[in-house]
Scaffold this motif. Structure first.
Motif, PDB file in Angstrom:
ATOM      1  N   GLU A  25       0.835  -1.206   0.000  1.00 27.67           N
ATOM      2  CA  GLU A  25       0.000   0.000   0.000  1.00 27.67           C
ATOM      3  C   GLU A  25       0.867   1.252   0.000  1.00 27.67           C
ATOM      4  O   GLU A  25       0.576   2.229  -0.711  1.00 27.67           O
ATOM      5  CB  GLU A  25      -0.917   0.007   1.220  1.00 27.67           C
ATOM      6  CG  GLU A  25      -1.819   1.232   1.300  1.00 27.67           C
ATOM      7  CD  GLU A  25      -2.642   1.282   2.571  1.00 27.67           C
ATOM      8  OE1 GLU A  25      -3.625   2.047   2.610  1.00 27.67           O
ATOM      9  OE2 GLU A  25      -2.303   0.554   3.528  1.00 27.67           O
ATOM     10  N   GLU A 174      -9.286  10.006  -5.678  1.00 31.02           N
ATOM     11  CA  GLU A 174      -9.576   8.960  -4.683  1.00 31.02           C
ATOM     12  C   GLU A 174     -10.112   7.695  -5.357  1.00 31.02           C
ATOM     13  O   GLU A 174      -9.672   6.587  -5.066  1.00 31.02           O
ATOM     14  CB  GLU A 174     -10.586   9.481  -3.663  1.00 31.02           C
ATOM     15  CG  GLU A 174     -10.900   8.473  -2.557  1.00 31.02           C
ATOM     16  CD  GLU A 174     -11.890   9.011  -1.535  1.00 31.02           C
ATOM     17  OE1 GLU A 174     -12.312   8.229  -0.670  1.00 31.02           O
ATOM     18  OE2 GLU A 174     -12.229  10.208  -1.611  1.00 31.02           O
ATOM     19  N   ASP A 175     -11.069   7.884  -6.285  1.00 31.67           N
ATOM     20  CA  ASP A 175     -11.631   6.726  -6.989  1.00 31.67           C
ATOM     21  C   ASP A 175     -10.592   6.063  -7.882  1.00 31.67           C
ATOM     22  O   ASP A 175     -10.577   4.839  -8.041  1.00 31.67           O
ATOM     23  CB  ASP A 175     -12.830   7.161  -7.833  1.00 31.67           C
ATOM     24  CG  ASP A 175     -14.022   7.574  -6.985  1.00 31.67           C
ATOM     25  OD1 ASP A 175     -14.083   7.155  -5.818  1.00 31.67           O
ATOM     26  OD2 ASP A 175     -14.878   8.331  -7.489  1.00 31.67           O
ATOM     27  N   GLU A 178      -8.078   4.116  -5.374  1.00 28.91           N
ATOM     28  CA  GLU A 178      -8.603   3.188  -4.365  1.00 28.91           C
ATOM     29  C   GLU A 178      -8.625   1.742  -4.839  1.00 28.91           C
ATOM     30  O   GLU A 178      -8.087   0.845  -4.174  1.00 28.91           O
ATOM     31  CB  GLU A 178     -10.004   3.624  -3.945  1.00 28.91           C
ATOM     32  CG  GLU A 178     -10.580   2.768  -2.813  1.00 28.91           C
ATOM     33  CD  GLU A 178     -11.939   3.237  -2.362  1.00 28.91           C
ATOM     34  OE1 GLU A 178     -12.331   2.906  -1.237  1.00 28.91           O
ATOM     35  OE2 GLU A 178     -12.630   3.943  -3.138  1.00 28.91           O
ATOM     36  N   THR A 181      -5.159   0.033  -5.516  1.00 28.11           N
ATOM     37  CA  THR A 181      -4.454  -0.163  -4.247  1.00 28.11           C
ATOM     38  C   THR A 181      -5.019  -1.356  -3.484  1.00 28.11           C
ATOM     39  O   THR A 181      -4.267  -2.189  -2.962  1.00 28.11           O
ATOM     40  CB  THR A 181      -4.541   1.101  -3.370  1.00 28.11           C
ATOM     41  OG1 THR A 181      -3.950   2.200  -4.070  1.00 28.11           O
ATOM     42  CG2 THR A 181      -3.807   0.895  -2.052  1.00 28.11           C
TER      43      THR A 181
END
Length: 221
Positions: A25, A174-175, A178, A181
């Motif tokens: 991550e 963010e989308d 996400e 990840t």
């Protein structure tokens, strides 16, 4: 009520695999911002194209008929009036109820980065919308969307929408980051769990999931 406890070897292998996933991550947190920058560059539109800033040469539509009789156009709107009416998502696009100078209303997806203000700010004066085009689509297929966008006034036409975004349509950061990840983290756990357990079993710390077959003694001396 029965309680089922994971064996020590299983949860320890999972814990070690989870630690590795945290490292994965951290690596993704370094990689993905740069990847998103490249993604954004691919979705920048030039002036005069769909979703781009409209120059003086772009036709100023006054009514629905103008929209339907021109390949591309723009619309002049008072302030942010188009934001103050109904709006909603349709097919992954966020659409506003855009009021035309004639008073007619159409659904429009708008690239806010290309809106040009003729006043001191976008809140007053006239705003020039981005270059747009008509996309024929039966908006009545999504009743929830219509309920949202028609909260103020009804749309004049529901058999098309105006695309003023074009290639500028993109996911937020963010989308964008996400899902990749999460997938990398899951992959790290799936790969590392059996590896850690196999290593522990080979060292004699853990029991084998599948005990190795004993080699047969050779009959030849």
């Amino acid at each position: 009520m029965r309680y089922h406890h994971l064996r020590f070897d299983i949860w320890l292998s999972l814990a070690l695999a989870f630690v590795v996933s945290l490292g994965a991550e951290a690596v993704m947190d370094i990689i993905m911002p740069k990847a998103y920058e490249s993604y954004e560059e691919e979705h920048i539109v030039v002036d005069g194209s769909i979703g781009g800033k409209a120059g003086d040469e772009v036709y100023r539509a006054q009514n629905v008929e103008d929209l339907l009789t021109h390949d591309t156009f723009t619309v002049e709107s008072p302030g942010i009036e188009y934001r103050n009416e109904g709006a909603g998502f349709y097919g992954g696009r966020y659409m506003y109820s855009l009021k035309l100078p004639s008073g007619e209303r159409v659904a429009a997806s708008i690239n806010d980065d290309s809106v040009q203000s003729m006043g001191e700010s976008i809140f007053d004066g006239i705003n020039i919308m981005p270059v747009g085009r008509v996309v024929f689509e039966d908006l009545t297929q999504d009743e929830g969307f219509l309920n949202q966008i028609e909260m103020g006034e009804k749309l004049t036409r529901t058999d098309f929408y105006v695309d003023m975004v074009g290639e500028a349509l993109k996911m937020n950061e963010e989308d964008f980051t996400e899902v990749p990840t999460i997938l990398v983290q899951l992959l790290a756990i799936i790969v590392c769990f059996p590896l850690f357990h196999a290593l522990g079993a080979k060292l004699g710390v853990f029991p084998y999931f599948f005990p190795p077959k004993k080699q047969k003694k050779s009959e030849w001396k």
